[in-house]
Structure formats: structure tokens, C-alpha cells
Design an enzyme around this catalytic site. Sequence first.
Site, PDB file in Angstrom:
ATOM      1  N   CYS A  75       0.859  -1.180   0.000  1.00 48.45           N
ATOM      2  CA  CYS A  75       0.000   0.000   0.000  1.00 48.45           C
ATOM      3  C   CYS A  75       0.893   1.226   0.000  1.00 48.45           C
ATOM      4  CB  CYS A  75      -0.928   0.011   1.209  1.00 48.45           C
ATOM      5  SG  CYS A  75      -1.916   1.522   1.331  1.00 48.45           S
ATOM      6  N   HIS A 155      -4.022  -4.523 -10.455  1.00 53.20           N
ATOM      7  CA  HIS A 155      -4.885  -3.386 -10.764  1.00 53.20           C
ATOM      8  C   HIS A 155      -5.483  -3.530 -12.155  1.00 53.20           C
ATOM      9  CE1 HIS A 155      -3.725  -0.837  -7.326  1.00 53.20           C
ATOM     10  NE2 HIS A 155      -2.588  -1.503  -7.419  1.00 53.20           N
ATOM     11  N   GLU A 204     -11.109  -0.685  -4.005  1.00 55.82           N
ATOM     12  CA  GLU A 204      -9.966  -1.463  -3.546  1.00 55.82           C
ATOM     13  C   GLU A 204     -10.364  -2.894  -3.189  1.00 55.82           C
ATOM     14  OE1 GLU A 204      -6.663  -0.198  -1.259  1.00 55.82           O
ATOM     15  OE2 GLU A 204      -7.417   1.867  -1.133  1.00 55.82           O
ATOM     16  N   CYS A 213      -5.813   5.533  -3.284  1.00 55.23           N
ATOM     17  CA  CYS A 213      -5.029   4.304  -3.353  1.00 55.23           C
ATOM     18  C   CYS A 213      -3.697   4.650  -4.010  1.00 55.23           C
ATOM     19  CB  CYS A 213      -5.765   3.228  -4.153  1.00 55.23           C
ATOM     20  SG  CYS A 213      -4.826   1.704  -4.375  1.00 55.23           S
ATOM     21  N   THR A 215      -0.962   2.691  -4.730  1.00 54.06           N
ATOM     22  CA  THR A 215      -0.569   1.789  -5.818  1.00 54.06           C
ATOM     23  C   THR A 215      -1.503   1.965  -7.011  1.00 54.06           C
ATOM     24  OG1 THR A 215      -1.859  -0.021  -4.823  1.00 54.06           O
ATOM     25  CG2 THR A 215       0.507   0.068  -4.317  1.00 54.06           C
ATOM     26  N   GLY A 216      -2.769   2.292  -6.727  1.00 57.50           N
ATOM     27  CA  GLY A 216      -3.726   2.542  -7.803  1.00 57.50           C
ATOM     28  C   GLY A 216      -3.374   3.783  -8.597  1.00 57.50           C
TER      29      GLY A 216
END
Length: 270
Positions: A75, A155, A204, A213, A215-216
Site C-alpha cells: 500500500c 490493478h 480497492e 489508493c 498503488t492505484g
Amino acid sequence: MTNPVRFTKMHGAGNDYIYINTMAYPLENPEKQAIRWSALHTGIGSDGLVLIGSSEKADFSMRIFNADGSEAMMCGNASRCIGKYVYDAGLTDKKTVTLETLSGIKELQLTVSDDDTVSEVTVDMGTPGIGEPALELEAGGQVYTGTVVSMGNPHLVIFVNDINDIDLPAIGPKLETHAFFPDRTNVEFVQVLKDDEVRMRVWERGSGITQACGTGACATVVAGVVCGKTKRKTKVFMDGGPLTIHWDENSGKVYMTGGAVTVFEGIIEK
């Protein structure tokens, strides 16, 4: 109170977690505690639980559990908050901190303000894994075209003309649990504002709709570059605030920069 645990509530761009220093407060059954403590009305309320520990490979380690008790590999927002936590709490005086995660060791560059607290953190998120660039999936009677990206976690990034047209509570869980993703996936819907600015909303894996997010956001910019929609350095605006993402062409690594905020501290029973 029996077996009290001291916790810190923190957020990065609105992505809020409960942080426990397990070097001082060892914690058993984190999966169970993540569910109980993350509950909005009967617990502390959060997107999940983050455990800060020692490491033989890095300065510190991180384990993260979603609000449903499932363990996440990485994260970005939580990583930034850990950088602030360990420096502000006096656990380190380093301004470059390494963090062991399930998706590898991450390097945190801390920006320290005049009051000797961390105001901003840049995380070396590593090299992305790029899957299908234009994957077509049917969900809810509609076909969506998305780009598959791994930032140490999965993702699906879908570019849309108007993000307000997306019924995220309805379509998010359908795409998260699509048969193409046997381990489920995070889902990002993205509207391009300019070639260096996008608006993103996220569903998520294991947590549902969250304010942000990390990483998003990284996956969004990677997908934007792959699809010819964004520059390599792009600001990603999310419900909880912006992050600046830079996919460096020379190193191939993705760097994420943003703030980290301490909300409050408290004591809760195990």
C-alpha cells in the site's frame, strides 16, 4: 483495560489506516483485529490495519490487513504514513528509510519541515508489471476495456470520458471478483483532465471504495503512458486528495510523492 494496545490513526490522501508499532505492542490475530477495529460505528473506523515491525532486511517492516481481514501485499499511502510515523516517533533519524513489504523492499525519501516532523514522503514503488493493455471484460451487462498493471498488487485501470457516469458501488465489486482475476483485483476508473492531470476513483480489493489508493495512482499513470493518454509525470486527483506519480524512463521505476497526516492516537483493548 486488559492488554491495551496503543494505536495511531493516520491517512495519506484520505486513505486511512490504524497503525500499530508491534515492536512495542505484539499483536496476535491481526486479521480478526482488522475487521473489528476498522468497523466505522463499533470500532476505530478505517480502511484497514497496518503493523510496523522490525526487519532483518530493511530498517522496518510493514504488514497490512484490509478492512475485511485479508492481507494486502503493498500500500503506497500506508508506506508514506510509516515514513512519517517512524521519524516523528523518534524510531529513526534517517531521512531515507527502507521498508520491507510482501512485494519487496521499498525506499522512502522523507521531507522534513522546520518543526522536525515529516510533511511529505516519496516512495520508490519499483518497476511495474504490465499485463493486457486493452482487456475487455463484461460486467453488469456492459463491456469495459481496461489495462492490467501490477504494482506488487493487481490493478485494472479503465479510462472513461466522465467519471461521474460510473456507478462505482455497483460495478466495482463485479470487476474486483471477475473470473479473469482469481485472486481479485483493485479497480480504477480514470478521467483524463490534461496530459499531466487525471481524476481517479478506486474500488480497492478487500476494502471497497476508499478515498485514495497509492498503488492505484501509480498503476493509473503507468496505464496512461502505455495507452498514450498521460505524461510520465502526472498528478492524480482522488477523492481524498492528489498524489504526484513519476514513471522514470531511465530506471523504469515508479515514484510516488504525497503527504502523510497523523489524525489521532489512542488506546484500545485487544
